[in-house]
Design a protein around this motif. Structure first.
Motif, PDB file in Angstrom:
ATOM      1  N   VAL A 281      -0.913  78.445  11.582  1.00 59.09           N
ATOM      2  CA  VAL A 281      -1.548  79.386  10.660  1.00 59.09           C
ATOM      3  C   VAL A 281      -1.257  80.822  11.084  1.00 59.09           C
ATOM      4  CG1 VAL A 281      -3.759  80.156   9.710  1.00 59.09           C
ATOM      5  CG2 VAL A 281      -3.334  77.720  10.078  1.00 59.09           C
ATOM      6  N   LEU A 282      -1.309  81.079  12.382  1.00 54.96           N
ATOM      7  CA  LEU A 282      -1.048  82.419  12.899  1.00 54.96           C
ATOM      8  C   LEU A 282       0.335  82.908  12.496  1.00 54.96           C
ATOM      9  CD1 LEU A 282      -2.098  84.672  15.012  1.00 54.96           C
ATOM     10  CD2 LEU A 282      -0.586  83.501  16.605  1.00 54.96           C
ATOM     11  N   ALA A 283       1.353  82.101  12.766  1.00 51.13           N
ATOM     12  CA  ALA A 283       2.719  82.507  12.465  1.00 51.13           C
ATOM     13  C   ALA A 283       2.928  82.696  10.971  1.00 51.13           C
ATOM     14  CB  ALA A 283       3.703  81.463  13.007  1.00 51.13           C
ATOM     15  N   GLY A 284       2.279  81.853  10.154  1.00 51.31           N
ATOM     16  CA  GLY A 284       2.452  81.954   8.720  1.00 51.31           C
ATOM     17  C   GLY A 284       1.854  83.202   8.120  1.00 51.31           C
ATOM     18  N   LEU A 285       0.855  83.798   8.795  1.00 51.58           N
ATOM     19  CA  LEU A 285       0.134  84.927   8.205  1.00 51.58           C
ATOM     20  C   LEU A 285       0.410  86.268   8.877  1.00 51.58           C
ATOM     21  CD1 LEU A 285      -3.348  83.267   7.544  1.00 51.58           C
ATOM     22  CD2 LEU A 285      -1.730  84.070   5.832  1.00 51.58           C
ATOM     23  N   LEU A 286       1.164  86.308   9.957  1.00 52.28           N
ATOM     24  CA  LEU A 286       1.369  87.562  10.676  1.00 52.28           C
ATOM     25  C   LEU A 286       1.950  88.659   9.786  1.00 52.28           C
ATOM     26  CD1 LEU A 286       2.636  86.406  14.202  1.00 52.28           C
ATOM     27  CD2 LEU A 286       0.617  87.802  13.720  1.00 52.28           C
ATOM     28  N   VAL A 287       3.024  88.350   9.069  1.00 55.68           N
ATOM     29  CA  VAL A 287       3.664  89.365   8.230  1.00 55.68           C
ATOM     30  C   VAL A 287       2.713  89.824   7.134  1.00 55.68           C
ATOM     31  CG1 VAL A 287       5.520  89.789   6.584  1.00 55.68           C
ATOM     32  CG2 VAL A 287       6.004  88.608   8.736  1.00 55.68           C
ATOM     33  N   ALA A 288       2.025  88.871   6.497  1.00 49.29           N
ATOM     34  CA  ALA A 288       1.095  89.226   5.425  1.00 49.29           C
ATOM     35  C   ALA A 288      -0.037  90.096   5.953  1.00 49.29           C
ATOM     36  CB  ALA A 288       0.535  87.960   4.786  1.00 49.29           C
ATOM     37  N   MET A 289      -0.591  89.768   7.109  1.00 51.82           N
ATOM     38  CA  MET A 289      -1.709  90.535   7.652  1.00 51.82           C
ATOM     39  C   MET A 289      -1.259  91.908   8.137  1.00 51.82           C
ATOM     40  SD  MET A 289      -4.409  88.866   7.135  1.00 51.82           S
ATOM     41  CE  MET A 289      -5.107  87.229   6.919  1.00 51.82           C
TER      42      MET A 289
ATOM     43  N   ILE B  54       2.940  86.677  -0.319  1.00 53.01           N
ATOM     44  CA  ILE B  54       2.142  86.098   0.768  1.00 53.01           C
ATOM     45  C   ILE B  54       2.291  84.586   0.791  1.00 53.01           C
ATOM     46  CG2 ILE B  54      -0.213  85.741   1.599  1.00 53.01           C
ATOM     47  CD1 ILE B  54      -0.912  88.516   0.567  1.00 53.01           C
ATOM     48  N   VAL B  55       2.236  83.968  -0.397  1.00 50.75           N
ATOM     49  CA  VAL B  55       2.384  82.517  -0.488  1.00 50.75           C
ATOM     50  C   VAL B  55       3.768  82.085   0.000  1.00 50.75           C
ATOM     51  CG1 VAL B  55       2.452  80.550  -2.062  1.00 50.75           C
ATOM     52  CG2 VAL B  55       0.696  82.311  -2.343  1.00 50.75           C
ATOM     53  N   LEU B  56       4.791  82.821  -0.414  1.00 57.32           N
ATOM     54  CA  LEU B  56       6.147  82.488   0.015  1.00 57.32           C
ATOM     55  C   LEU B  56       6.316  82.645   1.522  1.00 57.32           C
ATOM     56  CD1 LEU B  56       8.374  84.028  -2.822  1.00 57.32           C
ATOM     57  CD2 LEU B  56       8.157  81.603  -2.226  1.00 57.32           C
ATOM     58  N   SER B  57       5.704  83.680   2.093  1.00 55.14           N
ATOM     59  CA  SER B  57       5.818  83.866   3.543  1.00 55.14           C
ATOM     60  C   SER B  57       5.147  82.709   4.288  1.00 55.14           C
ATOM     61  CB  SER B  57       5.201  85.197   3.967  1.00 55.14           C
ATOM     62  OG  SER B  57       3.798  85.198   3.816  1.00 55.14           O
ATOM     63  N   LEU B  58       4.013  82.241   3.758  1.00 53.99           N
ATOM     64  CA  LEU B  58       3.349  81.077   4.351  1.00 53.99           C
ATOM     65  C   LEU B  58       4.224  79.830   4.244  1.00 53.99           C
ATOM     66  CD1 LEU B  58      -0.410  81.317   3.287  1.00 53.99           C
ATOM     67  CD2 LEU B  58       0.425  80.833   5.592  1.00 53.99           C
ATOM     68  N   LEU B  59       4.781  79.622   3.050  1.00 53.17           N
ATOM     69  CA  LEU B  59       5.600  78.435   2.822  1.00 53.17           C
ATOM     70  C   LEU B  59       6.902  78.482   3.616  1.00 53.17           C
ATOM     71  CD1 LEU B  59       5.138  77.966  -1.037  1.00 53.17           C
ATOM     72  CD2 LEU B  59       4.087  76.654   0.819  1.00 53.17           C
ATOM     73  N   ALA B  60       7.316  79.670   4.028  1.00 51.86           N
ATOM     74  CA  ALA B  60       8.512  79.788   4.862  1.00 51.86           C
ATOM     75  C   ALA B  60       8.189  79.570   6.336  1.00 51.86           C
ATOM     76  CB  ALA B  60       9.165  81.157   4.663  1.00 51.86           C
ATOM     77  N   MET B  61       7.148  80.255   6.826  1.00 53.35           N
ATOM     78  CA  MET B  61       6.878  80.255   8.259  1.00 53.35           C
ATOM     79  C   MET B  61       6.244  78.951   8.739  1.00 53.35           C
ATOM     80  SD  MET B  61       8.089  82.906   9.634  1.00 53.35           S
ATOM     81  CE  MET B  61       7.332  82.579  11.220  1.00 53.35           C
ATOM     82  N   VAL B  62       5.268  78.427   8.004  1.00 54.06           N
ATOM     83  CA  VAL B  62       4.540  77.245   8.495  1.00 54.06           C
ATOM     84  C   VAL B  62       5.463  76.033   8.646  1.00 54.06           C
ATOM     85  CG1 VAL B  62       2.711  75.592   7.968  1.00 54.06           C
ATOM     86  CG2 VAL B  62       2.290  78.042   7.704  1.00 54.06           C
ATOM     87  N   PRO B  63       6.261  75.652   7.622  1.00 58.76           N
ATOM     88  CA  PRO B  63       7.169  74.509   7.838  1.00 58.76           C
ATOM     89  C   PRO B  63       8.212  74.778   8.917  1.00 58.76           C
ATOM     90  CG  PRO B  63       6.939  74.993   5.494  1.00 58.76           C
ATOM     91  CD  PRO B  63       6.328  76.139   6.231  1.00 58.76           C
TER      92      PRO B  63
END
Length: 523
Positions: free
Chosen positions: A73-81, A218-227
């Motif tokens: 979760v951390l990695a998926g949200l860093l850029v967005a946050m 934000i959704v795309l960044s999550l879908l990129a980083m988390v997987p």
């Protein structure tokens, strides 16, 4: 810093209102509390896992997710946050993240089952993504003068390294004397000083012309980083398999879609992109990010085989091996602080390159050293490597912040933090995979054991831990033979991975020296 390498708007950002210097340093002191919290949390939980397994009856898969939910979760949200902090205010985001982190930690400490603990760790990742980019970007705005900012960044990095060293000691003590939940509950007293004094002492800063929040990005960044992060972690743990490779493929595909959207939004000029890809066009910024990634790559790859060597071959407990590494972690702090006055005499690019060369030197000691001489040689190599990591990280972080306009410091800090995560994961995944493959290829178990065809013999052929466990169940002569074979196979893998890391870090040092050579010394 020469105008050639600064971001084109770096010199036109609105200057902050003058403040008394003591207020700036008090603000930095408060910013160290969330830094310390995140660093301690990253390492302390590892020592609570056996107690968690016993208390909550957690399965192996559940334990894996207890560890992995947070970084995913951390990695998926860093850029967005980081970008969100630029828009709504970095202090505001830091205080929201700190409050949420403390509250979720307090609740999760009393989790009644592994599912609740996994959910709590995911919540900690959500709020944790608000903390580190906010602290680093606030430093950029509190200390606009380069020399003071460089010292502040060195102290920030020292807090992170100090917390990483404190984590194993504190985690082990809390689990031994209290209960596993105390490892999470300790977040509350650590964060209280920031919540009490931060609003008065930490100045707010934000992008003076923020665009609207772009939810699809934000959704795309999550879908990129988390997987992608999940795939890398699974490759490091289980080796090549369809599931992690598919996850990596999905992450890369979503990453491509994310980049296309950012470029389209930037070209339209009607909606600000979540991430300004133009930052990567600055050679100082992109090279400093690369140096950060590779510094963490080298450190985590080294820790991977050193921890196994100390615990499985030298017979040390996790807390004993953690204590053995403390001097090297302290060297990271010292090197970061010493790099600050050094860049007044030596160009920053050469300091970064020198740090990366020291990291290469640490691997060189392992590549040519005698591993049978005890842990002293490996710990000395770690010391050399940490000296290099401390110097390279401090100056590269300063270059990252100095190469972008103050208005974009949140996004820059988030990219830097994402680089930390990726570098750590790649160091474990790539060097770990090479080490495992070499061990499996070179292991030659005694004929009596290899021909038995038992599950234990199979596990011994897969990992060093499996071989150690097998040896404990065998009579003395055969146990010694299995241990010797496992040590030989493991050491051969360590030599190979160290040589590869040595070449990689030396190449990175050359890259830093060439690209960053024109960045001038500090005034």
């Amino acid at each position: 810093m020469s105008t050639t390498f600064l971001h084109p708007t770096a010199r036109t950002a609105t200057a902050p209102e003058p403040r008394a210097p003591w207020r700036d340093w008090l603000a930095l002191t408060l910013l160290m509390f969330p830094v310390l919290l995140v660093a301690v949390d990253n390492t302390a939980l590892t020592f609570a896992l056996p107690a968690i397994a016993r208390s909550l009856n957690a399965t192996g898969v559940e334990l894996l997710w207890i560890v992995d939910a947070y970084p995913l979760v951390l990695a998926g949200l860093l850029v967005a946050m980081g970008s969100l902090g630029d828009k709504i205010g970095r202090r505001r985001l830091l205080l929201v993240g700190s409050t949420g982190f403390a509250a979720v930690s307090a609740v999760t400490a009393f989790a009644p089952g592994p599912e609740w603990l996994i959910a709590g760790r995911a919540g900690l990742g959500f709020f944790g993504a608000m903390l580190m980019p906010s602290t680093l970007s606030l430093i950029r705005n509190i200390f606009p003068e380069p020399n003071r900012r460089r010292l502040a960044v060195a102290i920030w990095a020292a807090g992170f390294s100090g917390g990483a060293a404190l984590g194993p000691i504190l985690g082990g003590w809390l689990v031994e004397h209290l209960w596993w939940g105390a490892v999470l509950l300790v977040a509350v007293p650590i964060i209280l000083p920031l919540l009490a004094l931060g609003p008065a002492l930490i100045p707010e800063s934000r992008d003076p012309k923020p665009g609207p929040v772009d939810v699809p990005s934000i959704v795309l960044s999550l879908l990129a980083m988390v997987p992608a992060v999940y795939g890398i972690k699974m490759l490091a743990t289980h080796g090549p398999a369809p599931e992690p490779l598919a996850a990596l493929g999905i992450g890369l595909l979503m990453g491509y879609a994310f980049v296309r959207r950012q470029r389209r939004l930037a070209a339209a000029e009607s909606t600000a992109p979540l991430l300004d890809l133009g930052l990567f066009g600055n050679p100082v910024f992109s090279t400093a990010i690369t140096a950060n990634v590779l510094a963490l790559f080298s450190y985590n790859g080294f820790i991977l085989f050193l921890a196994q060597h100390l615990q499985l071959l030298e017979g040390q407990s996790p807390s004993e091996s953690g204590l053995a590494m403390v001097p090297a972690l302290a060297a990271t702090v010292v090197a970061g602080l010493l790099a600050v006055p050094l860049v007044r005499r030596v160009r920053p690019g050469f300091v970064v390159a020198g740090g990366l060369l020291l990291s290469a030197g640490g691997y060189a000691l392992v590549a040519v050293g005698d591993h049978d001489a005890g842990p002293g040689m490996l710990l000395a190599a770690l010391l050399v490597l940490c000296l290099g990591v401390g110097a390279a990280e401090t100056i590269s972080n300063d270059l990252i912040l100095g190469a972008v306009p103050a208005a974009k410091s949140g996004a820059a800090a988030a990219i830097s933090e994402t680089g930390y995560e990726i570098g750590s994961l790649l160091g474990t995944a790539i060097l770990g995979s090479i080490l495992t493959a070499s061990y499996q290829r070179n292991l030659q178990l005694p004929a009596d054991v290899a021909s038995a065809g038992t599950g234990a013999a199979h596990q011994a052929g897969e990992t060093l831990a499996g071989a150690t466990e097998l040896a404990q169940s065998l009579p003395a002569p055969l146990a010694e033979a299995v241990t010797a074979a496992a040590r030989t196979a493991f050491d051969s893998g360590v030599h190979i991975t160290s040589t590869i890391a040595l070449v990689l870090m030396a190449g990175a040092a050359v890259l830093a020296a060439v690209v960053l050579r024109k960045v001038p010394t500090a005034a």
